[in-house]
Enzyme design. Structure first.
Site, PDB file in Angstrom:
ATOM      1  CG  HIS A 184      29.868 123.819  99.999  1.00 15.41           C
ATOM      2  ND1 HIS A 184      28.510 123.754 100.083  1.00 15.41           N
ATOM      3  CD2 HIS A 184      30.214 125.048 100.498  1.00 15.41           C
ATOM      4  CE1 HIS A 184      28.040 124.887 100.612  1.00 15.41           C
ATOM      5  NE2 HIS A 184      29.050 125.679 100.879  1.00 15.41           N
ATOM      6  CG  HIS A 237      26.212 128.405 104.327  1.00 18.52           C
ATOM      7  ND1 HIS A 237      26.214 127.035 104.366  1.00 18.52           N
ATOM      8  CD2 HIS A 237      27.028 128.758 103.300  1.00 18.52           C
ATOM      9  CE1 HIS A 237      27.014 126.571 103.419  1.00 18.52           C
ATOM     10  NE2 HIS A 237      27.514 127.595 102.747  1.00 18.52           N
ATOM     11  CD  GLU A 256      34.741 127.034 100.401  1.00 19.56           C
ATOM     12  OE1 GLU A 256      34.251 125.995 100.885  1.00 19.56           O
ATOM     13  OE2 GLU A 256      34.561 128.167 100.911  1.00 19.56           O
ATOM     14  CG  ASP A 310      29.847 130.872 101.310  1.00 18.25           C
ATOM     15  OD1 ASP A 310      29.035 129.992 101.654  1.00 18.25           O
ATOM     16  OD2 ASP A 310      31.074 130.676 101.244  1.00 18.25           O
ATOM     17  CG  ASP A 311      28.969 131.595 105.410  1.00 20.38           C
ATOM     18  OD1 ASP A 311      28.059 130.995 105.994  1.00 20.38           O
ATOM     19  OD2 ASP A 311      29.783 131.026 104.654  1.00 20.38           O
ATOM     20  CG  HIS A 356      26.810 129.091  97.963  1.00 23.24           C
ATOM     21  ND1 HIS A 356      27.858 128.398  97.398  1.00 23.24           N
ATOM     22  CD2 HIS A 356      27.005 128.995  99.307  1.00 23.24           C
ATOM     23  CE1 HIS A 356      28.642 127.914  98.350  1.00 23.24           C
ATOM     24  NE2 HIS A 356      28.138 128.274  99.529  1.00 23.24           N
TER      25      HIS A 356
HETATM   26  N1  ADE Z   1      29.623 126.474 105.814  1.00 29.22           N
HETATM   27  C1  ADE Z   1      29.312 127.782 105.779  1.00 29.22           C
HETATM   28  N2  ADE Z   1      30.025 128.395 104.825  1.00 29.22           N
HETATM   29  C2  ADE Z   1      30.797 127.469 104.230  1.00 29.22           C
HETATM   30  C3  ADE Z   1      31.746 127.463 103.174  1.00 29.22           C
HETATM   31  N3  ADE Z   1      32.069 128.573 102.510  1.00 29.22           N
HETATM   32  N4  ADE Z   1      32.348 126.305 102.856  1.00 29.22           N
HETATM   33  C4  ADE Z   1      32.061 125.199 103.513  1.00 29.22           C
HETATM   34  N5  ADE Z   1      31.179 125.139 104.507  1.00 29.22           N
HETATM   35  C5  ADE Z   1      30.549 126.260 104.873  1.00 29.22           C
HETATM   36 ZN    ZN Z   2      28.971 127.758 101.328  1.00 27.62          ZN
END
Ligand code: ADE
Ligand code: ZN
Length: 336
Positions: free
Chosen positions: A197, A19, A200, A278-279, A17
């Protein structure tokens, strides 16, 4: 460094996971801004970092879409992806399944192929030089229309050889999976593997919808599935993987403290939970930092770490022989 920290650092890892646009570090954002003459609302790297205080998913997404405006050329996408791969190679990541958000670029008139060629160029090089295996997953932005999603799918169909799956990301609340039922049905007919997703910020019902209407093969996040006992039983029985993102959950206030993170509860319920970043440029850590943060917050045992690490290979989209080989290597490492 404690023995457990050293073990986590050295452990072979799979990331499921991630991005790629979320790996844009402030330094690179500023450098690409200069290179492409894009004006950002920040004068210094410190100002960028100071802006990264989020109270919810949407707060973060606003900065994430603004940040990606510096990505213009194939070289930019290559540099972004290569920087991520170098970092995670140093963290003993051996397999990555990467999301990209083409609609965030095509709506700024950056061509789909510019994005794809840059990302896959770096992935090819990492496979050659580091032996990192990979799958690429194209996400649909759920705040946009179904029609816009169909446009993205049309572009992806021309590049099936390089795009393995489709996902669903961006603002979850108010954009349930049902909005994209027809789009996912078409994507699956075209041979893409579906993920989404769900849970969350959105309710357990969104996880049900992702399973029943989008027919997903993996759940991204899934935290709020724990609120529904029937759903937990279903996920435990199917052993569908959940790609959990501890530092993301903390920074987006999905959890108020790492000691309250649901990861241990997920393992105890028999769910195939995994650890992911994630990011990472926005949330303060890549794979090793995510493992370390949740291990410390929940006081995880070595056995629990091994289960999480193993779950990532089990829950990956590697083909069966590759999966077997990766698990053998993982188990050999853990046997020491
Ligand atoms: N796009 C990038 N990170 C995300 C996240 N945690 N949830 C939803 N969309 C995303
Ligand atoms: Zn994500």
């Amino acid at each position: 460094m404690s023995d457990l920290e050293a073990f986590i650092s050295a452990m072979p890892k799979a990331e499921l996971h991630l991005h790629i646009e979320g790996t844009l570090e402030p330094e690179m954002m500023m450098a690409l801004g200069h290179r492409n003459r894009i004006t950002l609302p920040y004068a210094t790297i410190e100002e960028v970092e100071a802006a990264y205080r989020f109270s919810c998913l949407q707060d973060f997404l606003d900065l994430y879409y603004q940040g990606m405006s510096v990505l213009q050329t194939e070289q930019d996408f290559f540099d972004l992806t290569w920087a991520y791969l170098e970092r995670v190679h140093a963290q003993n990541v051996t397999h990555v399944e990467i999301f990209f958000d083409p609609q965030g670029h095509t709506e700024r008139s950056v061509a789909f192929e510019t994005v794809l060629d840059g990302i896959t160029g770096a992935l090819d090089r990492a496979e050659r030089e580091f032996g990192i295996t990979r799958k690429l997953i194209m996400c649909f932005l759920r705040h946009l229309s179904e029609e816009s999603g169909f446009e993205a799918l049309k572009s992806a169909v021309a590049h099936k050889d390089r795009i393995f799956g489709v996902g669903l990301d961006s603002s979850e609340k108010g954009h349930p999976p049902s909005k994209f039922e027809r789009l996912f049905a078409e994507a699956v007919r075209e041979g893409f593997v579906p993920v989404a997703h769900a849970g969350e910020e959105g309710p357990p019902d969104y996880v049900h919808e992702a399973l029943d209407l989008l027919h997903i093969d993996r759940i991204d996040h899934g935290n709020r599935a724990l609120e529904d006992d029937g759903l937990v039983k279903r996920l435990a029985a199917s052993q569908m993987a959940l790609t959990v993102c501890p530092l993301s959950n903390l920074r987006l206030c999905v959890v108020d403290d790492m000691s309250h993170h649901p990861l241990r509860a997920m393992l105890q319920a028999g769910l195939r939970a995994t650890v992911n970043s994630d990011d990472p440029a926005y949330f303060g850590g890549y794979m090793t930092e995510n493992y370390l943060a949740v291990a410390k917050g929940l006081d995880l045992s070595r056995d629990e770490i091994v289960t999480l690490g193993r779950n990532a290979y089990l829950g990956s989209f590697l083909d069966e022989p590759e999966k077997r080989r990766s698990l053998e290597e993982f188990d050999a490492f853990c046997a020491h």
